[in-house]
Design an enzyme around this catalytic site. Structure first.
Site, short mmCIF file in Angstrom:
data_model
loop_
_atom_site.label_atom_id
_atom_site.label_comp_id
_atom_site.label_asym_id
_atom_site.label_seq_id
_atom_site.Cartn_x
_atom_site.Cartn_y
_atom_site.Cartn_z
N TYR A 157 9.05 -10.88 -11.61
CA TYR A 157 8.62 -9.60 -11.04
C TYR A 157 8.98 -8.45 -11.97
CZ TYR A 157 7.98 -6.03 -7.38
OH TYR A 157 7.57 -4.94 -6.64
N LYS A 161 6.28 -6.05 -13.82
CA LYS A 161 6.26 -4.61 -13.51
C LYS A 161 6.59 -3.80 -14.77
CE LYS A 161 5.09 -4.71 -9.19
NZ LYS A 161 3.75 -4.23 -8.80
N1 NAD Z 1 7.60 -2.67 -0.51
C1 NAD Z 1 8.52 -2.46 -1.44
O1 NAD Z 1 9.72 -2.43 -1.15
C2 NAD Z 1 8.11 -2.23 -2.88
C3 NAD Z 1 9.09 -1.78 -3.78
C4 NAD Z 1 8.73 -1.55 -5.12
C5 NAD Z 1 7.42 -1.78 -5.52
N2 NAD Z 1 6.51 -2.23 -4.62
C6 NAD Z 1 5.13 -2.43 -5.11
O2 NAD Z 1 4.24 -1.69 -4.32
C7 NAD Z 1 2.96 -2.34 -4.27
C8 NAD Z 1 2.53 -2.52 -2.84
O3 NAD Z 1 3.48 -3.34 -2.19
P1 NAD Z 1 3.48 -3.50 -0.61
O4 NAD Z 1 4.87 -3.36 -0.18
O5 NAD Z 1 2.43 -2.62 -0.02
O6 NAD Z 1 3.07 -5.04 -0.51
P2 NAD Z 1 2.09 -5.74 0.54
O7 NAD Z 1 2.35 -7.19 0.42
O8 NAD Z 1 2.19 -5.09 1.86
O9 NAD Z 1 0.66 -5.38 -0.08
C9 NAD Z 1 0.15 -6.05 -1.20
C10 NAD Z 1 -1.31 -6.34 -0.93
O10 NAD Z 1 -1.86 -7.01 -2.07
C11 NAD Z 1 -2.81 -7.94 -1.57
N3 NAD Z 1 -3.08 -8.98 -2.55
C12 NAD Z 1 -2.29 -10.05 -2.86
N4 NAD Z 1 -2.91 -10.80 -3.77
C13 NAD Z 1 -4.10 -10.21 -4.05
C14 NAD Z 1 -5.19 -10.54 -4.90
N5 NAD Z 1 -5.16 -11.64 -5.63
N6 NAD Z 1 -6.27 -9.71 -4.94
C15 NAD Z 1 -6.30 -8.59 -4.18
N7 NAD Z 1 -5.29 -8.24 -3.33
C16 NAD Z 1 -4.21 -9.04 -3.27
C17 NAD Z 1 -2.16 -8.51 -0.31
O11 NAD Z 1 -3.10 -9.13 0.54
C18 NAD Z 1 -1.51 -7.27 0.30
O12 NAD Z 1 -2.33 -6.64 1.25
C19 NAD Z 1 3.15 -3.67 -5.01
O13 NAD Z 1 2.65 -3.53 -6.32
C20 NAD Z 1 4.65 -3.87 -5.02
O14 NAD Z 1 5.07 -4.65 -6.10
C21 NAD Z 1 6.81 -2.46 -3.32
#
Ligand code: NAD
Length: 251
Positions: A157, A161
């Site tokens: 990850y 990133k």
């Molecule tokens: N939630 C956290 O704590 C956090 C922290 C730091 C960074 N992030 C980053 O923020 C972003 C959003 O995260 P989130 O918390 O909303 O996650 P989430 O899992 O709620 O949303 C991610 C979405 O991506 C979709 N997805 C997965 N594989 C896919 C594919 N092959 N094609 C198209 N869509 C696909 C999933 O169906 C999901 O709806 C991500 O890039 C994550 O790495 C999240």
């Protein structure tokens, strides 16, 4: 409507997820038209319905970001539905198991990198020409605070990133002359299903937030930063990583 994103046309991937949905709603509230993508038909449909319920405009492209056709379809939808493209937000993420590189199966490494790095490559390959046609725009790649401060078992990850942060800088160099800006937005731990699913309860998740505020971010707090990066308020910002982590990386 006269919002901060009036006249903007944005592709948002991962639009069915916690942060992606919050970004779609915030963008719609500020006047942007949306092309929402997710691999999950149900959740992205719900996002589009919520946008419409607030008076916004959202087209939906269901598809796997790892496949080039999905990115072709997204650019085509932006052109067909709204006449162009000004903004791209990549929020989709495919998780792998929390394992060290010595233990992680190669197939999981490949599947995650296909979505998390090759996905944005394909998206930008097909989006940037459309942005240039319209005079430029803003790219926002959602990275993570874990690109700076790795956690155990998350080498896949942090490295993916970190690559997005470098990708945005490289895009900034390549496309500044065409008025295309590219930045990353790095959230810290954020209160949504993806984060909660790592813990037995939501209360336990907040306890492990490891931020200076002792709580998780709300998806809306992350979306507010995405609005800023997508808007002309950040017109002199490119190649930067905007960290919204509640001080997670300070200590
Ligand atoms: N939630 C956290 O704590 C956090 C922290 C730091 C960074 N992030 C980053 O923020 C972003 C959003 O995260 P989130 O918390 O909303 O996650 P989430 O899992 O709620 O949303 C991610 C979405 O991506 C979709 N997805 C997965 N594989 C896919 C594919 N092959 N094609 C198209 N869509 C696909 C999933 O169906 C999901 O709806 C991500 O890039 C994550 O790495 C999240």
């Amino acid at each position: 409507m006269s919002g901060r994103l009036q006249g903007k046309i944005a592709i948002v991937t991962g639009a069915g997820g916690g942060i992606g949905r919050a970004i779609c709603l915030a963008f719609a509230d500020e006047g942007a038209a949306l092309v929402c993508n997710d691999i999950n038909r149900e959740t992205v449909g719900e996002t589009a319905a919520q946008v419409a319920a607030r008076g916004g405009r959202a087209a939906v492209v269901v598809g796997d970001l790892a496949l080039e056709q999905t990115s072709r379809d997204l650019a085509a939808a932006a052109r067909a539905e709204f006449g162009g493209l000004t903004t791209v937000v990549n929020s989709a993420v495919r998780d792998a198991s929390y394992l060290k590189v010595t233990e992680l199966p190669l197939v999981e490494w490949r599947e995650s990198i296909d979505v998390n790095l090759t996905g944005p490559f394909l998206l930008l390959k097909h989006s940037i020409p459309l942005m240039i046609e319209g005079g430029g725009g803003s790219i926002v790649l959602i990275a993570s605070q874990l690109a700076r401060t790795p956690k155990p078992g998350r080498a896949w990850y942090s490295s993916q990133k970190g690559a997005l942060i470098s990708l945005a800088k490289a895009l900034a160099v390549d496309h500044a002359a065409q008025n295309v800006r590219a930045n990353t937005l790095s959230p810290g731990p954020t209160a949504d299903q993806r984060f909660f699913s790592q813990w037995p309860s939501e209360a336990e998740a907040h306890k492990h937030a490891a931020t200076l505020f002792g709580r998780l971010a709300t998806p809306a707090e992350i979306a507010a930063a995405a609005v800023f990066l997508a808007s002309d308020e950040s017109s002199f910002m490119t190649g930067a990583d905007l960290l919204i982590d509640g001080g997670y990386t300070v200590v």
